[in-house]
Design a protein around this motif. Structure first.
Motif, mmCIF file in Angstrom:
data_model
loop_
_atom_site.group_PDB
_atom_site.id
_atom_site.type_symbol
_atom_site.label_atom_id
_atom_site.label_comp_id
_atom_site.label_asym_id
_atom_site.label_seq_id
_atom_site.Cartn_x
_atom_site.Cartn_y
_atom_site.Cartn_z
ATOM 1 N N LEU A 28 0.817 -1.205 0.000
ATOM 2 C CA LEU A 28 0.000 0.000 0.000
ATOM 3 C C LEU A 28 0.856 1.263 0.000
ATOM 4 C CD1 LEU A 28 -2.781 1.327 0.191
ATOM 5 C CD2 LEU A 28 -2.593 1.120 2.660
ATOM 6 N N LYS A 54 -8.010 1.125 8.878
ATOM 7 C CA LYS A 54 -7.816 0.023 7.930
ATOM 8 C C LYS A 54 -6.635 -0.854 8.346
ATOM 9 C CE LYS A 54 -10.200 2.295 4.277
ATOM 10 N NZ LYS A 54 -10.935 1.703 3.210
ATOM 11 N N LEU A 65 -12.577 -8.454 2.228
ATOM 12 C CA LEU A 65 -11.623 -7.561 1.574
ATOM 13 C C LEU A 65 -12.306 -6.345 0.960
ATOM 14 C CD1 LEU A 65 -8.673 -7.128 0.776
ATOM 15 C CD2 LEU A 65 -9.119 -8.455 -1.283
ATOM 16 N N LYS A 66 -13.469 -6.544 0.374
ATOM 17 C CA LYS A 66 -14.177 -5.418 -0.242
ATOM 18 C C LYS A 66 -14.536 -4.364 0.799
ATOM 19 C CE LYS A 66 -18.188 -4.081 -2.834
ATOM 20 N NZ LYS A 66 -19.595 -4.311 -3.018
ATOM 21 N N LEU A 123 -13.048 -3.861 3.620
ATOM 22 C CA LEU A 123 -11.802 -3.256 4.093
ATOM 23 C C LEU A 123 -11.361 -2.124 3.173
ATOM 24 C CD1 LEU A 123 -9.380 -3.366 6.071
ATOM 25 C CD2 LEU A 123 -8.286 -4.856 4.411
ATOM 26 N N ILE A 124 -11.517 -2.313 1.878
ATOM 27 C CA ILE A 124 -11.059 -1.315 0.923
ATOM 28 C C ILE A 124 -12.046 -0.164 0.785
ATOM 29 C CG2 ILE A 124 -10.541 -0.911 -1.516
ATOM 30 C CD1 ILE A 124 -9.343 -3.732 -1.562
ATOM 31 N N THR A 125 -13.320 -0.470 0.620
ATOM 32 C CA THR A 125 -14.279 0.579 0.246
ATOM 33 C C THR A 125 -14.924 1.316 1.407
ATOM 34 O OG1 THR A 125 -16.058 -1.044 0.065
ATOM 35 C CG2 THR A 125 -14.832 -0.532 -1.946
ATOM 36 N N TYR A 131 -10.097 5.795 -0.748
ATOM 37 C CA TYR A 131 -10.084 4.564 0.026
ATOM 38 C C TYR A 131 -8.885 4.447 0.970
ATOM 39 C CZ TYR A 131 -13.675 3.023 -3.249
ATOM 40 O OH TYR A 131 -14.804 2.914 -3.999
ATOM 41 N N PHE A 132 -7.749 5.019 0.593
ATOM 42 C CA PHE A 132 -6.555 4.897 1.433
ATOM 43 C C PHE A 132 -6.007 6.258 1.827
ATOM 44 C CE2 PHE A 132 -6.628 0.866 -0.934
ATOM 45 C CZ PHE A 132 -6.765 0.034 0.144
ATOM 46 N N HIS A 189 -15.182 3.502 4.665
ATOM 47 C CA HIS A 189 -14.301 4.465 5.324
ATOM 48 C C HIS A 189 -14.172 4.197 6.820
ATOM 49 C CE1 HIS A 189 -13.402 6.986 1.946
ATOM 50 N NE2 HIS A 189 -14.676 7.021 1.618
ATOM 51 N N TRP A 213 -8.699 5.336 -5.562
ATOM 52 C CA TRP A 213 -8.138 4.487 -4.501
ATOM 53 C C TRP A 213 -7.231 5.292 -3.594
ATOM 54 C CZ3 TRP A 213 -7.062 -1.160 -4.123
ATOM 55 C CH2 TRP A 213 -8.120 -1.903 -4.635
ATOM 56 N N ASN A 214 -6.370 6.093 -4.183
ATOM 57 C CA ASN A 214 -5.389 6.803 -3.367
ATOM 58 C C ASN A 214 -6.012 7.938 -2.560
ATOM 59 O OD1 ASN A 214 -2.593 6.922 -2.644
ATOM 60 N ND2 ASN A 214 -2.535 8.895 -3.663
#
Length: 172
Positions: free
Chosen positions: A23, A100, A148-149, A151-153, A91-92, A155, A87-88
């Protein structure tokens, strides 16, 4: 980042550390990658412009074919840049990264079942530390496993209380 959440060496959480390394690499490579993709996309867009110029100003018999590859590549680069930016920046983002990281660690590195006699009957997740595994990092936060979904999407995947994460020992 891991040390700031759990207060232990990141090597105690090998799976979380591996994913977090990827990441962080993605966050560092993000801007140069975007510049490179946009530059290549502009070159292909220029190729489409040259085609349009020749199509308008030259004879149809010259045999200059429509650059389908350039068109598809421009569309592909636009999609990749959009997803990379999303994504940057969504999501992260730094605002949600600690939650996360905590969620990753709880899913990948912590153990819900243990053989510690001093912790039986308590709802606690453990991370065994050291070679003899007598020292443990105890997490008393209530945690539901996530996919996993999510975790990523999501907030606010998990809001954790750092006061409920403590160092202790395991008596077997």
């Amino acid at each position: 980042m891991i040390n700031g959440i759990f207060g232990v060496d990141a090597s105690a959480l090998p799976y979380t550390k591996s994913f977090l390394t990827g990441l962080v690499f993605f966050q560092y490579i993000y801007k140069p990658l975007m510049v490179l993709l946009i530059f290549i996309g502009l070159a292909h867009f220029l190729h489409l412009g040259i085609y349009a110029y020749y199509k308008i100003n030259e004879d149809q018999e010259k045999g200059f074919e429509f650059p389908v590859n350039s068109l598809f590549f421009v569309i592909f680069i636009a999609i990749v840049c959009l997803f990379t930016w999303k994504w940057n920046n969504n999501y992260f983002d730094v605002r949600v990264l600690n939650n996360k990281i905590y969620s990753m660690a709880r899913n990948l590195d912590f153990n819900e079942s243990n053989a510690c006699s001093n912790l039986r009957g308590k709802h606690v997740a453990l991370l065994f530390l050291g070679q003899n595994q007598k020292d443990v990092l105890m997490d008393f936060n209530v945690f539901n496993s996530i996919d996993l979904k999510s975790l990523i999407t999501d907030h606010d995947v998990v809001i954790y209380d750092s006061e409920k994460i403590k160092l202790g020992s395991c008596v077997q």
